[in-house]
Design a protein around this motif. Structure first.
Motif, PDB file in Angstrom:
ATOM      1  N   GLY A  75       0.783  -1.219   0.000  1.00 23.88           N
ATOM      2  CA  GLY A  75       0.000   0.000   0.000  1.00 23.88           C
ATOM      3  C   GLY A  75       0.817   1.271   0.000  1.00 23.88           C
ATOM      4  N   TYR A  76       2.097   1.176  -0.322  1.00 23.92           N
ATOM      5  CA  TYR A  76       2.971   2.342  -0.254  1.00 23.92           C
ATOM      6  C   TYR A  76       3.084   3.058  -1.602  1.00 23.92           C
ATOM      7  N   LEU A  77       2.978   2.300  -2.674  1.00 23.15           N
ATOM      8  CA  LEU A  77       3.077   2.848  -4.024  1.00 23.15           C
ATOM      9  C   LEU A  77       1.669   3.005  -4.582  1.00 23.15           C
ATOM     10  N   PHE A  78       1.348   4.207  -5.068  1.00 18.89           N
ATOM     11  CA  PHE A  78       0.004   4.401  -5.611  1.00 18.89           C
ATOM     12  C   PHE A  78       0.023   5.443  -6.726  1.00 18.89           C
ATOM     13  N   GLU A  79      -1.044   5.448  -7.502  1.00 13.34           N
ATOM     14  CA  GLU A  79      -1.187   6.404  -8.597  1.00 13.34           C
ATOM     15  C   GLU A  79      -2.357   7.327  -8.316  1.00 13.34           C
ATOM     16  N   LEU A  80      -2.105   8.617  -8.405  1.00 14.17           N
ATOM     17  CA  LEU A  80      -3.134   9.640  -8.252  1.00 14.17           C
ATOM     18  C   LEU A  80      -3.773   9.889  -9.617  1.00 14.17           C
ATOM     19  N   ARG A  81      -5.124   9.902  -9.670  1.00 11.20           N
ATOM     20  CA  ARG A  81      -5.816  10.023 -10.949  1.00 11.20           C
ATOM     21  C   ARG A  81      -6.896  11.096 -10.895  1.00 11.20           C
ATOM     22  N   ARG A  82      -6.947  11.897 -11.960  1.00 15.10           N
ATOM     23  CA  ARG A  82      -8.027  12.867 -12.136  1.00 15.10           C
ATOM     24  C   ARG A  82      -9.031  12.320 -13.136  1.00 15.10           C
ATOM     25  N   VAL A 135      -2.069  19.841  -1.219  1.00 15.76           N
ATOM     26  CA  VAL A 135      -0.805  19.293  -1.737  1.00 15.76           C
ATOM     27  C   VAL A 135      -1.064  18.494  -3.014  1.00 15.76           C
ATOM     28  N   LEU A 136      -2.122  17.665  -3.019  1.00 18.99           N
ATOM     29  CA  LEU A 136      -2.427  16.864  -4.207  1.00 18.99           C
ATOM     30  C   LEU A 136      -2.794  17.749  -5.392  1.00 18.99           C
ATOM     31  N   ARG A 137      -3.540  18.820  -5.152  1.00 18.93           N
ATOM     32  CA  ARG A 137      -3.909  19.721  -6.250  1.00 18.93           C
ATOM     33  C   ARG A 137      -2.665  20.358  -6.858  1.00 18.93           C
ATOM     34  N   ALA A 138      -1.697  20.700  -6.016  1.00 15.92           N
ATOM     35  CA  ALA A 138      -0.449  21.264  -6.542  1.00 15.92           C
ATOM     36  C   ALA A 138       0.388  20.221  -7.248  1.00 15.92           C
ATOM     37  N   THR A 139       0.257  18.955  -6.822  1.00 13.31           N
ATOM     38  CA  THR A 139       1.029  17.852  -7.412  1.00 13.31           C
ATOM     39  C   THR A 139       0.533  17.518  -8.814  1.00 13.31           C
ATOM     40  N   LEU A 140      -0.767  17.629  -9.020  1.00 10.05           N
ATOM     41  CA  LEU A 140      -1.365  17.316 -10.323  1.00 10.05           C
ATOM     42  C   LEU A 140      -2.229  18.498 -10.749  1.00 10.05           C
ATOM     43  N   PRO A 141      -1.576  19.627 -11.130  1.00 10.18           N
ATOM     44  CA  PRO A 141      -2.333  20.863 -11.414  1.00 10.18           C
ATOM     45  C   PRO A 141      -3.114  20.776 -12.719  1.00 10.18           C
ATOM     46  N   ASP A 156     -10.170  13.575 -15.747  1.00 11.18           N
ATOM     47  CA  ASP A 156      -9.834  13.887 -17.141  1.00 11.18           C
ATOM     48  C   ASP A 156      -8.705  13.017 -17.689  1.00 11.18           C
ATOM     49  N   GLY A 157      -8.213  12.059 -16.870  1.00 12.93           N
ATOM     50  CA  GLY A 157      -7.173  11.142 -17.331  1.00 12.93           C
ATOM     51  C   GLY A 157      -5.783  11.491 -16.879  1.00 12.93           C
ATOM     52  N   ALA A 158      -5.573  12.692 -16.326  1.00 11.13           N
ATOM     53  CA  ALA A 158      -4.252  13.052 -15.804  1.00 11.13           C
ATOM     54  C   ALA A 158      -3.929  12.152 -14.616  1.00 11.13           C
ATOM     55  N   ARG A 159      -2.677  11.754 -14.496  1.00 11.01           N
ATOM     56  CA  ARG A 159      -2.295  10.842 -13.425  1.00 11.01           C
ATOM     57  C   ARG A 159      -0.831  11.036 -13.040  1.00 11.01           C
ATOM     58  N   LYS A 160      -0.493  10.615 -11.822  1.00  6.23           N
ATOM     59  CA  LYS A 160       0.892  10.702 -11.358  1.00  6.23           C
ATOM     60  C   LYS A 160       1.129   9.624 -10.312  1.00  6.23           C
ATOM     61  N   VAL A 161       2.250   8.917 -10.430  1.00  4.88           N
ATOM     62  CA  VAL A 161       2.616   7.884  -9.463  1.00  4.88           C
ATOM     63  C   VAL A 161       3.334   8.542  -8.291  1.00  4.88           C
ATOM     64  N   LEU A 162       2.939   8.139  -7.074  1.00  2.00           N
ATOM     65  CA  LEU A 162       3.520   8.688  -5.856  1.00  2.00           C
ATOM     66  C   LEU A 162       3.966   7.554  -4.940  1.00  2.00           C
ATOM     67  N   ILE A 163       4.886   7.869  -4.036  1.00  4.41           N
ATOM     68  CA  ILE A 163       5.398   6.875  -3.091  1.00  4.41           C
ATOM     69  C   ILE A 163       5.100   7.365  -1.684  1.00  4.41           C
ATOM     70  N   GLY A 164       4.154   6.740  -1.019  1.00  2.00           N
ATOM     71  CA  GLY A 164       3.848   7.039   0.367  1.00  2.00           C
ATOM     72  C   GLY A 164       3.753   8.516   0.646  1.00  2.00           C
ATOM     73  N   GLY A 165       4.489   8.982   1.644  1.00  2.00           N
ATOM     74  CA  GLY A 165       4.456  10.384   2.014  1.00  2.00           C
ATOM     75  C   GLY A 165       5.511  11.228   1.334  1.00  2.00           C
ATOM     76  N   ARG A 166       6.154  10.726   0.320  1.00  2.00           N
ATOM     77  CA  ARG A 166       7.210  11.470  -0.362  1.00  2.00           C
ATOM     78  C   ARG A 166       6.611  12.563  -1.235  1.00  2.00           C
TER      79      ARG A 166
END
Length: 329
Positions: free
Chosen positions: A32-39, A323-329, A41-51
């Protein structure tokens, strides 16, 4: 989700914050440490835990090195503790820079500052390996223990004052807290566990509280038991010169700080080139002149999990959503 439960993690907090935005996350590993953030509209970004993904690699690396971070904050004109860097003589770094190796730099600092001193690893977090030492024997033993965790140990002068943590994003204050000792007063009826659990929901179980070796040692020394009862007016105080939310202290949430203090903290961000960061500092009080602040450390990936577990889940989710909104603007 109940933010007071101990199972809150960086990933579960991100999931709650993503849902607040109408987004989602997909967990990509079985821990559960590696995950992908998805909007949507299809925009996405892979994140690692609290990094945090908002700081570039150099800025994040500088923040992870406590010595380098202190050098740069001092260069910016910010007050930092006097520090000695001690490299392990057996390590390549110690062999390459012999004048910085061994105990000698720490002995010189002790001669200049006197005891007690704080000893800590140069590149770890969550209070791991941080101790207060009172003499040369304790100093060398603490440095030896740090070298088991990494090649560089730091010795620092002890700074008096109130412990604060402030987190920022792109110049704006996210949230912060004042670290306080766990202190409860007996009523002659309630168990120690019930009193501490009411003060800080993170410590609702004996295992959660005594997982900190510092707390376990104090309990043993005072013959305190989780199911024991303090007499009316009897005080249980777990104060420690080393305060960390992962090492047996509690905190009071600070939803806002003054503009002058915010501006002073942002100088630390400029020194390292950080967008998303947290600072640990000491001040006589929140109302004190920001110029009196001493910056202890800076963190390039400030976690909001402890604040959520303290019972401030809504504040943590709101900050994480920013923070997430800034990560995937």
């Amino acid at each position: 989700m109940d933010g007071s439960i101990a199972t809150t993690t960086p990933t579960s907090l991100a999931r709650d914050a993503a849902a607040r935005l109408g987004w989602s996350i997909e967990v990509l590993d079985d821990c559960g440490y590696l995950f992908e953030l998805r909007r949507p509209d299809g925009a996405r970004k892979v994140l690692i835990g609290g990094r945090s993904a908002l700081n570039d690699a150099v800025a994040a690396r500088l923040a992870e090195d406590k010595h380098y971070a202190g050098v740069l904050m001092a260069r910016e004109g910010l007050a930092v503790p006097r520090t000695a860097r001690c490299m392990a003589e057996a390590h390549l770094l110690g062999q390459r820079y012999p004048t910085h190796a061994g105990y000698a730099p720490a002995h010189a600092l002790a001669e200049a500052c006197g005891y007690p001193l704080v000893v800590k690893p140069n590149a770890l977090s969550h209070g791991r390996g941080v101790v207060l030492v009172e003499d040369e024997t304790e100093l060398e033993a603490a440095i030896d223990e740090c070298w088991e965790l990494g090649p560089i140990a730091l010795a620092q002068e002890r700074i008096e004052g109130t412990d604060f943590r402030f987190d920022f994003l792109d110049g704006d204050y996210l949230l912060g807290y004042e670290r306080r000792p766990i202190r409860v007063v007996g009523d002659g009826a309630s168990t120690i566990g019930a009193l501490i659990g009411a003060l800080d929901p993170r410590f609702a179980t004996e295992q959660a509280l005594l997982s900190s070796w510092r707390v376990a040692e104090v309990f043993a020394a005072n013959d305190w038991r989780w199911d024991g009862v303090l007499a009316a007016g009897e005080v249980l105080d777990l104060d420690s010169p080393i305060r960390n939310l992962n090492a047996g202290c509690t905190a009071t949430l600070l939803p806002a700080i003054g503009d002058a203090l915010r501006a002073h903290c942002l100088r630390a961000a400029r020194a390292l080139g950080l967008r998303h960061f947290g600072v640990d500092l000491k001040l006589p009080s929140l109302a004190a002149d920001p110029a009196d602040a001493v910056f202890i450390e800076i963190n390039a990936s400030p976690l909001l999990v402890s604040i959520a577990r303290l019972g401030h889940h809504e504040a943590a989710v709101a900050a994480e959503a920013r923070v997430l909104r800034a990560t995937l603007p």
